[in-house]
Design a protein around this motif. Sequence first.
Motif, PDB file in Angstrom:
ATOM      1  N   ALA A 204      35.635  43.528  27.471  1.00 50.19           N
ATOM      2  CA  ALA A 204      36.427  44.278  28.443  1.00 50.19           C
ATOM      3  C   ALA A 204      35.599  44.633  29.681  1.00 50.19           C
ATOM      4  O   ALA A 204      36.148  44.804  30.780  1.00 50.19           O
ATOM      5  CB  ALA A 204      36.986  45.542  27.801  1.00 50.19           C
ATOM      6  N   GLU A 205      34.284  44.719  29.531  1.00 47.15           N
ATOM      7  CA  GLU A 205      33.404  45.020  30.666  1.00 47.15           C
ATOM      8  C   GLU A 205      33.351  43.877  31.673  1.00 47.15           C
ATOM      9  O   GLU A 205      32.929  44.071  32.809  1.00 47.15           O
ATOM     10  CB  GLU A 205      31.974  45.252  30.189  1.00 47.15           C
ATOM     11  CG  GLU A 205      31.725  46.406  29.287  1.00 47.15           C
ATOM     12  CD  GLU A 205      30.262  46.444  28.895  1.00 47.15           C
ATOM     13  OE1 GLU A 205      29.438  46.876  29.721  1.00 47.15           O
ATOM     14  OE2 GLU A 205      29.937  46.009  27.776  1.00 47.15           O
ATOM     15  N   ALA A 206      33.697  42.678  31.230  1.00 44.30           N
ATOM     16  CA  ALA A 206      33.486  41.489  32.051  1.00 44.30           C
ATOM     17  C   ALA A 206      34.478  41.379  33.204  1.00 44.30           C
ATOM     18  O   ALA A 206      34.233  40.641  34.159  1.00 44.30           O
ATOM     19  CB  ALA A 206      33.565  40.238  31.181  1.00 44.30           C
ATOM     20  N   LYS A 207      35.587  42.091  33.134  1.00 45.32           N
ATOM     21  CA  LYS A 207      36.541  42.043  34.240  1.00 45.32           C
ATOM     22  C   LYS A 207      35.971  42.815  35.424  1.00 45.32           C
ATOM     23  O   LYS A 207      35.571  43.969  35.303  1.00 45.32           O
ATOM     24  CB  LYS A 207      37.879  42.639  33.830  1.00 45.32           C
ATOM     25  CG  LYS A 207      38.944  42.480  34.913  1.00 45.32           C
ATOM     26  CD  LYS A 207      40.314  42.923  34.428  1.00 45.32           C
ATOM     27  CE  LYS A 207      41.358  42.694  35.510  1.00 45.32           C
ATOM     28  NZ  LYS A 207      42.714  43.112  35.061  1.00 45.32           N
ATOM     29  N   LEU A 208      35.907  42.173  36.568  1.00 48.28           N
ATOM     30  CA  LEU A 208      35.286  42.767  37.749  1.00 48.28           C
ATOM     31  C   LEU A 208      36.145  43.902  38.308  1.00 48.28           C
ATOM     32  O   LEU A 208      37.341  43.732  38.562  1.00 48.28           O
ATOM     33  CB  LEU A 208      35.073  41.700  38.826  1.00 48.28           C
ATOM     34  CG  LEU A 208      34.027  40.635  38.483  1.00 48.28           C
ATOM     35  CD1 LEU A 208      34.070  39.485  39.487  1.00 48.28           C
ATOM     36  CD2 LEU A 208      32.625  41.241  38.442  1.00 48.28           C
ATOM     37  N   ASP A 209      35.519  45.034  38.500  1.00 48.43           N
ATOM     38  CA  ASP A 209      36.168  46.206  39.079  1.00 48.43           C
ATOM     39  C   ASP A 209      35.706  46.311  40.528  1.00 48.43           C
ATOM     40  O   ASP A 209      34.598  46.776  40.813  1.00 48.43           O
ATOM     41  CB  ASP A 209      35.769  47.457  38.289  1.00 48.43           C
ATOM     42  CG  ASP A 209      36.371  48.730  38.857  1.00 48.43           C
ATOM     43  OD1 ASP A 209      37.087  48.658  39.880  1.00 48.43           O
ATOM     44  OD2 ASP A 209      36.109  49.807  38.279  1.00 48.43           O
ATOM     45  N   ALA A 223      23.952  39.168  35.006  1.00 50.57           N
ATOM     46  CA  ALA A 223      23.654  39.627  33.642  1.00 50.57           C
ATOM     47  C   ALA A 223      24.589  38.989  32.616  1.00 50.57           C
ATOM     48  O   ALA A 223      24.170  38.623  31.518  1.00 50.57           O
ATOM     49  CB  ALA A 223      23.766  41.145  33.570  1.00 50.57           C
ATOM     50  N   PHE A 224      25.854  38.833  32.965  1.00 51.69           N
ATOM     51  CA  PHE A 224      26.861  38.330  32.035  1.00 51.69           C
ATOM     52  C   PHE A 224      27.052  36.817  32.122  1.00 51.69           C
ATOM     53  O   PHE A 224      28.015  36.284  31.574  1.00 51.69           O
ATOM     54  CB  PHE A 224      28.193  39.034  32.286  1.00 51.69           C
ATOM     55  CG  PHE A 224      28.250  40.452  31.777  1.00 51.69           C
ATOM     56  CD1 PHE A 224      27.112  41.242  31.696  1.00 51.69           C
ATOM     57  CD2 PHE A 224      29.451  41.013  31.395  1.00 51.69           C
ATOM     58  CE1 PHE A 224      27.163  42.538  31.237  1.00 51.69           C
ATOM     59  CE2 PHE A 224      29.526  42.317  30.926  1.00 51.69           C
ATOM     60  CZ  PHE A 224      28.378  43.083  30.855  1.00 51.69           C
ATOM     61  N   GLY A 229      30.622  36.437  30.688  1.00 52.43           N
ATOM     62  CA  GLY A 229      31.132  35.851  31.928  1.00 52.43           C
ATOM     63  C   GLY A 229      32.059  36.798  32.660  1.00 52.43           C
ATOM     64  O   GLY A 229      33.112  37.186  32.153  1.00 52.43           O
ATOM     65  N   CYS A 230      31.680  37.214  33.883  1.00 57.49           N
ATOM     66  CA  CYS A 230      32.523  38.107  34.678  1.00 57.49           C
ATOM     67  C   CYS A 230      33.692  37.327  35.285  1.00 57.49           C
ATOM     68  O   CYS A 230      33.564  36.163  35.637  1.00 57.49           O
ATOM     69  CB  CYS A 230      31.700  38.759  35.789  1.00 57.49           C
ATOM     70  SG  CYS A 230      30.556  40.006  35.194  1.00 57.49           S
ATOM     71  N   TYR A 231      34.812  38.014  35.463  1.00 55.04           N
ATOM     72  CA  TYR A 231      35.997  37.307  35.964  1.00 55.04           C
ATOM     73  C   TYR A 231      36.914  38.253  36.727  1.00 55.04           C
ATOM     74  O   TYR A 231      36.809  39.471  36.649  1.00 55.04           O
ATOM     75  CB  TYR A 231      36.775  36.684  34.798  1.00 55.04           C
ATOM     76  CG  TYR A 231      37.455  37.696  33.904  1.00 55.04           C
ATOM     77  CD1 TYR A 231      38.777  38.087  34.128  1.00 55.04           C
ATOM     78  CD2 TYR A 231      36.774  38.288  32.839  1.00 55.04           C
ATOM     79  CE1 TYR A 231      39.399  39.024  33.318  1.00 55.04           C
ATOM     80  CE2 TYR A 231      37.384  39.227  32.021  1.00 55.04           C
ATOM     81  CZ  TYR A 231      38.704  39.594  32.268  1.00 55.04           C
ATOM     82  OH  TYR A 231      39.312  40.527  31.485  1.00 55.04           O
ATOM     83  N   PHE A 232      37.828  37.629  37.495  1.00 53.03           N
ATOM     84  CA  PHE A 232      38.961  38.347  38.069  1.00 53.03           C
ATOM     85  C   PHE A 232      40.208  37.523  37.794  1.00 53.03           C
ATOM     86  O   PHE A 232      40.122  36.344  37.424  1.00 53.03           O
ATOM     87  CB  PHE A 232      38.784  38.608  39.572  1.00 53.03           C
ATOM     88  CG  PHE A 232      38.723  37.360  40.410  1.00 53.03           C
ATOM     89  CD1 PHE A 232      39.886  36.738  40.863  1.00 53.03           C
ATOM     90  CD2 PHE A 232      37.498  36.809  40.769  1.00 53.03           C
ATOM     91  CE1 PHE A 232      39.829  35.595  41.652  1.00 53.03           C
ATOM     92  CE2 PHE A 232      37.427  35.665  41.552  1.00 53.03           C
ATOM     93  CZ  PHE A 232      38.595  35.056  41.993  1.00 53.03           C
ATOM     94  N   GLU A 233      41.360  38.142  37.938  1.00 50.08           N
ATOM     95  CA  GLU A 233      42.620  37.443  37.703  1.00 50.08           C
ATOM     96  C   GLU A 233      43.391  37.307  39.000  1.00 50.08           C
ATOM     97  O   GLU A 233      43.420  38.236  39.822  1.00 50.08           O
ATOM     98  CB  GLU A 233      43.447  38.190  36.653  1.00 50.08           C
ATOM     99  CG  GLU A 233      42.789  38.154  35.276  1.00 50.08           C
ATOM    100  CD  GLU A 233      43.550  38.970  34.249  1.00 50.08           C
ATOM    101  OE1 GLU A 233      44.385  39.815  34.655  1.00 50.08           O
ATOM    102  OE2 GLU A 233      43.310  38.780  33.041  1.00 50.08           O
ATOM    103  N   TYR A 234      43.988  36.147  39.188  1.00 51.67           N
ATOM    104  CA  TYR A 234      44.756  35.869  40.399  1.00 51.67           C
ATOM    105  C   TYR A 234      45.996  35.069  39.992  1.00 51.67           C
ATOM    106  O   TYR A 234      45.883  33.991  39.399  1.00 51.67           O
ATOM    107  CB  TYR A 234      43.911  35.075  41.396  1.00 51.67           C
ATOM    108  CG  TYR A 234      44.654  34.639  42.636  1.00 51.67           C
ATOM    109  CD1 TYR A 234      44.920  35.542  43.660  1.00 51.67           C
ATOM    110  CD2 TYR A 234      45.101  33.322  42.780  1.00 51.67           C
ATOM    111  CE1 TYR A 234      45.604  35.145  44.800  1.00 51.67           C
ATOM    112  CE2 TYR A 234      45.782  32.920  43.916  1.00 51.67           C
ATOM    113  CZ  TYR A 234      46.037  33.833  44.928  1.00 51.67           C
ATOM    114  OH  TYR A 234      46.722  33.435  46.052  1.00 51.67           O
ATOM    115  N   GLU A 235      47.154  35.649  40.274  1.00 52.49           N
ATOM    116  CA  GLU A 235      48.435  35.017  39.944  1.00 52.49           C
ATOM    117  C   GLU A 235      48.481  34.566  38.485  1.00 52.49           C
ATOM    118  O   GLU A 235      48.897  33.450  38.160  1.00 52.49           O
ATOM    119  CB  GLU A 235      48.726  33.852  40.898  1.00 52.49           C
ATOM    120  CG  GLU A 235      48.934  34.305  42.328  1.00 52.49           C
ATOM    121  CD  GLU A 235      49.393  33.179  43.251  1.00 52.49           C
ATOM    122  OE1 GLU A 235      49.305  32.000  42.840  1.00 52.49           O
ATOM    123  OE2 GLU A 235      49.853  33.480  44.369  1.00 52.49           O
ATOM    124  N   GLY A 236      48.022  35.454  37.607  1.00 52.61           N
ATOM    125  CA  GLY A 236      48.108  35.197  36.178  1.00 52.61           C
ATOM    126  C   GLY A 236      47.040  34.282  35.616  1.00 52.61           C
ATOM    127  O   GLY A 236      47.036  33.992  34.415  1.00 52.61           O
TER     128      GLY A 236
END
Length: 300
Positions: A204-209, A223-224, A229-236
């Motif tokens: 849950a930490e991996a989603k970029l805030d 670090a991840f 692996g850090c990520y963001f979501e765009y259009e699902g």
Amino acid sequence: MKIVFMGTPDFAVPSLEALCEKHEVVCVYCQAPKEAGRGQKIIKSPVQVFAESRGIEVRTPKSLRNTEEQEKFVALGADISVVAAYGLILPKAVIEAFPKGCLNVHGSLLPRWRGAAPIQRSIEAGDDKTGITIMQVVEALDAGAMYKKGEIVIDQNTTGGSLHDDMAKLGAKLIIEVLEELDNITPQSQDESLVTYASKLDKAEAKLDFSLPAEVLERKIRAFNPYPGCYFEYEGERFKVLRANVWAKSGMAGQILEGEGLKIACGKDALDILEIQRQGKKAMAIADLLRGFGFKNVVL
């Protein structure tokens, strides 16, 4: 010296290999094989695969807390046990089973970063260095006296993956040095006032805030990388960010800024995305992605 080795992942393999070259490894303990993949195939750990390739007996008990397993351990008659990312709690009877004790190859400069994820947390926190500590195993978490340390510099190119590999190599070197000098080393107690804890990684930490400063997110991305692996979501769709720079530009947090490439405003400054991976696709430079894909000027 007769050694029982206890370890499971890739990190532990260089230490086991080094010990096999210099000493007699009488048995290897690692976590049991697990089912993985679509076919739920049984996958052996890297340590088990290596040990079996050398003809070393491998044991994979689910726990060492029962008397029967502890008696089997003691019956090996080794001089010492060496632990490197084993993954199971060691009871007192196991820790104290052999004359020369039990040593651990730990991935930080203790007492900083006791706990489960010292490699990633050191990068995430912005530390300028980390390293390996060879320490006594005691019942308290990573609290034993220290035999030897070796430092590794953390710079802007350091990722969780690259640091993991460097530490694994250094750990192998240091455990051999400590065993050679063991009778002449006086272990040093840790300063409890300097203790920090490296909590287990949570996906849950991996989603970029993007409300956080870009500097903080850039460190987390390194670090991840590669896991989780850090990520963001765009259009699902999920986009994993593998590399980024800090860009001195402001905007609404999460806003995709105008201009070349992919720049996303953060709580302070912006992230200039350099390498990205679409869900189910291979990693690629951002310029390659943008040739066939466009992000609208929206707030993520």
